[in-house]
Every structure is written in structure tokens, then in C-alpha cells.
Design an enzyme around this catalytic site. Structure first.
Site, PDB file in Angstrom:
ATOM      1  N   TRP A   1       3.573   1.997   5.342  1.00 34.62           N
ATOM      2  CA  TRP A   1       2.282   2.162   6.002  1.00 34.62           C
ATOM      3  C   TRP A   1       2.493   1.995   7.512  1.00 34.62           C
ATOM      4  O   TRP A   1       3.249   1.125   7.937  1.00 34.62           O
ATOM      5  CB  TRP A   1       1.304   1.117   5.482  1.00 34.62           C
TER       6      TRP A   1
ATOM      7  N   HIS B   1       3.453  -1.565  -5.343  1.00 37.32           N
ATOM      8  CA  HIS B   1       2.994  -2.934  -5.135  1.00 37.32           C
ATOM      9  C   HIS B   1       1.592  -3.152  -5.691  1.00 37.32           C
ATOM     10  O   HIS B   1       0.864  -2.199  -5.987  1.00 37.32           O
ATOM     11  CB  HIS B   1       3.018  -3.288  -3.644  1.00 37.32           C
TER      12      HIS B   1
ATOM     13  N   ASP C   1      -2.201  -4.913  -5.170  1.00 35.14           N
ATOM     14  CA  ASP C   1      -3.212  -5.473  -4.260  1.00 35.14           C
ATOM     15  C   ASP C   1      -4.067  -6.453  -5.054  1.00 35.14           C
ATOM     16  O   ASP C   1      -4.850  -6.036  -5.925  1.00 35.14           O
ATOM     17  CB  ASP C   1      -4.130  -4.383  -3.718  1.00 35.14           C
TER      18      ASP C   1
ATOM     19  N   HIS D   1      -5.940  -9.676  -0.641  1.00 38.33           N
ATOM     20  CA  HIS D   1      -5.581  -8.625   0.313  1.00 38.33           C
ATOM     21  C   HIS D   1      -6.754  -8.256   1.217  1.00 38.33           C
ATOM     22  O   HIS D   1      -6.572  -7.981   2.404  1.00 38.33           O
ATOM     23  CB  HIS D   1      -5.086  -7.394  -0.463  1.00 38.33           C
TER      24      HIS D   1
ATOM     25  N   HIS E   1     -11.532  -0.599  -1.417  1.00 41.50           N
ATOM     26  CA  HIS E   1     -10.793  -1.811  -1.775  1.00 41.50           C
ATOM     27  C   HIS E   1     -11.745  -2.950  -2.141  1.00 41.50           C
ATOM     28  O   HIS E   1     -11.568  -3.633  -3.162  1.00 41.50           O
ATOM     29  CB  HIS E   1      -9.916  -2.279  -0.600  1.00 41.50           C
TER      30      HIS E   1
ATOM     31  N   GLU F   1      -0.602   0.334  -6.063  1.00 37.80           N
ATOM     32  CA  GLU F   1      -0.385   1.439  -5.128  1.00 37.80           C
ATOM     33  C   GLU F   1       1.108   1.773  -5.074  1.00 37.80           C
ATOM     34  O   GLU F   1       1.957   0.955  -5.411  1.00 37.80           O
ATOM     35  CB  GLU F   1      -0.893   1.064  -3.738  1.00 37.80           C
TER      36      GLU F   1
END
Length: 216
Positions: free
Chosen positions: A18, A52, A54, A58, A165, A177
Site C-alpha cells: 500500500w 493479511h 484486518d 485497524h 471498513h 485482504e
């Protein structure tokens, strides 16, 4: 036994991250070739590198960390839905049209994003398939406990307040993700996704596999 399918991304320096996150680095600390007793390396990476999880922490202040995500959520039956050929942010109407069977409580979205992972040196795209706030609400209203996407983020980059989110995480939906679903046929599977058990972690890199349901 049916052969498991690895749907996690290979972690290493070439892998896209990212924007603003560090590239994954693996630095040698000890080497047999240099007379040390063992090969040992130092790992530097984002908690949201590659494939990963979340957890609530987060995006929600005071939320639970990745070490508190129940294994019962991370392991179990799931449905891989084919959303290829669709662009932008997937909304409720898009998800309705995927004809996800009732009773599924884990949903993985296979989109054109997975084409990115064919190149180990892919650059961060200007646009990618994601989930709209309306689509996130659809996930919550249908009782899913986990949703997975084949990109590093589940919602549009720069979305003010991260509404997708927050909608998911505040209602107990775990987000996965960075999946690679380009080689996976739509349908029913058993999902196993295990993040690093980072204490109070705001995310956790994970290994994820699918086991196809046996033929009737």
C-alpha cells in the site's frame, strides 16, 4: 484428501505494498556461509503486507486486535463468488447478482484484481475493484462473519472515514485482504486463514488456503 489451494501472496521485496507502507525486507543477521552456526534473518514489513487480516483495531479505536480474532471465524466453510468483469466499487445490487447461496457465512470475492498477482513486480494501480459502503452493509445484513478480497484494500483508496471498513469491523465481520484468487473456480470450499498472533495487532500477515468440497 483433496489438494489444498494456496491463495496467499508470496511475501518478499518485489511484492506490491500500500502506498506509504514499507516494502518487505529480509535482512541477513547470521549466515552459514560466513561461519555462523545457522542462517537467521531479520524481517521488516507492514502488518498489512500481502495476504493479511484486518481486525476491529485497524479502524476502530480500542477495538480488539488480530490476536483476538476467533479461529472459528478463520476456519470453516466459505463461498468463492465470481465478480470478474466488474469494475469500481461493488454495491448491494452487484453482490445480489452473484447469487451467493444462503447459509454461507464466509465470502471471498474473486475479481479482476487477481490478474495483478500474475506479475511479481506489479505496481499499485490507479483503480481497482473494491466494496462500496452499500456493499459492506449488504455483507453485514446477510450475516457474514468474514469477507475476503483479492486486493490490498477492500474499499476505495482515500474514502473519507473508511465507511466500508467501519461498517464491517463494527459489526464483527473479519476482513481478509490480499488474496490471490485468479486460479480458483467459484464455488464452495473450506477456508483456513491464519494470521501471525501479534498481541493487540492492528493487522496480521497470514497464510490462506482453500480446500475444495469433495464431489458428491
Amino acid at each position: 484428501m483433496t489438494e489444498p489451494i494456496d491463495i496467499s501472496l508470496p511475501l518478499g521485496p518485489p511484492l506490491m505494498t500500500w502506498p506509504g507502507h514499507p516494502r518487505t525486507e529480509i535482512r541477513p543477521l547470521q549466515r552459514l556461509a560466513e561461519g555462523d552456526g545457522a542462517d537467521v534473518s531479520e524481517l521488516r514489513l507492514s502488518t498489512h503486507a500481502g495476504t493479511h487480516i484486518d481486525p476491529p483495531r485497524h479502524m476502530i479505536e480500542g477495538g480488539s486486535g488480530v490476536d483476538q480474532v476467533s479461529l472459528d471465524v478463520l476456519i470453516g466453510p466459505c463461498w468463492v463468488a465470481d465478480a470478474t468483469g466488474r469494475g469500481g466499487a461493488l454495491g448491494a445490487d452487484d453482490l445480489d447478482s452473484l447469487q451467493v447461496p444462503g447459509g454461507a457465512d464466509r465470502l471471498l470475492l474473486r475479481t479482476d484484481n487477481s490478474d495483478l498477482w500474475r506479475s511479481p513486480h506489479a505496481e499499485f494501480p490507479g483503480d481497482y475493484v473494491c466494496l462500496s459502503p452499500d456493499g459492506a452493509r449488504w455483507i453485514v445484513e446477510r450475516g457474514f462473519r468474514l469477507v475476503g478480497t483479492d486486493f490490498l484494500g477492500i474499499e476505495q483508496r482515500g474514502a473519507v472515514g473508511h465507511p466500508a471498513h467501519v461498517e464491517l469491523l463494527s459489526h464483527g465481520v473479519t476482513i481478509v485482504e490480499g488474496l490471490n484468487l485468479g486460479h480458483v473456480e467459484p464455488g464452495a470450499y473450506t477456508l483456513m486463514v491464519l494470521p501471525l498472533r501479534l498481541v493487540d495487532g492492528d493487522g496480521g500477515p497470514a497464510r490462506a488456503v482453500l480446500v475444495p468440497e469433495p464431489d458428491e
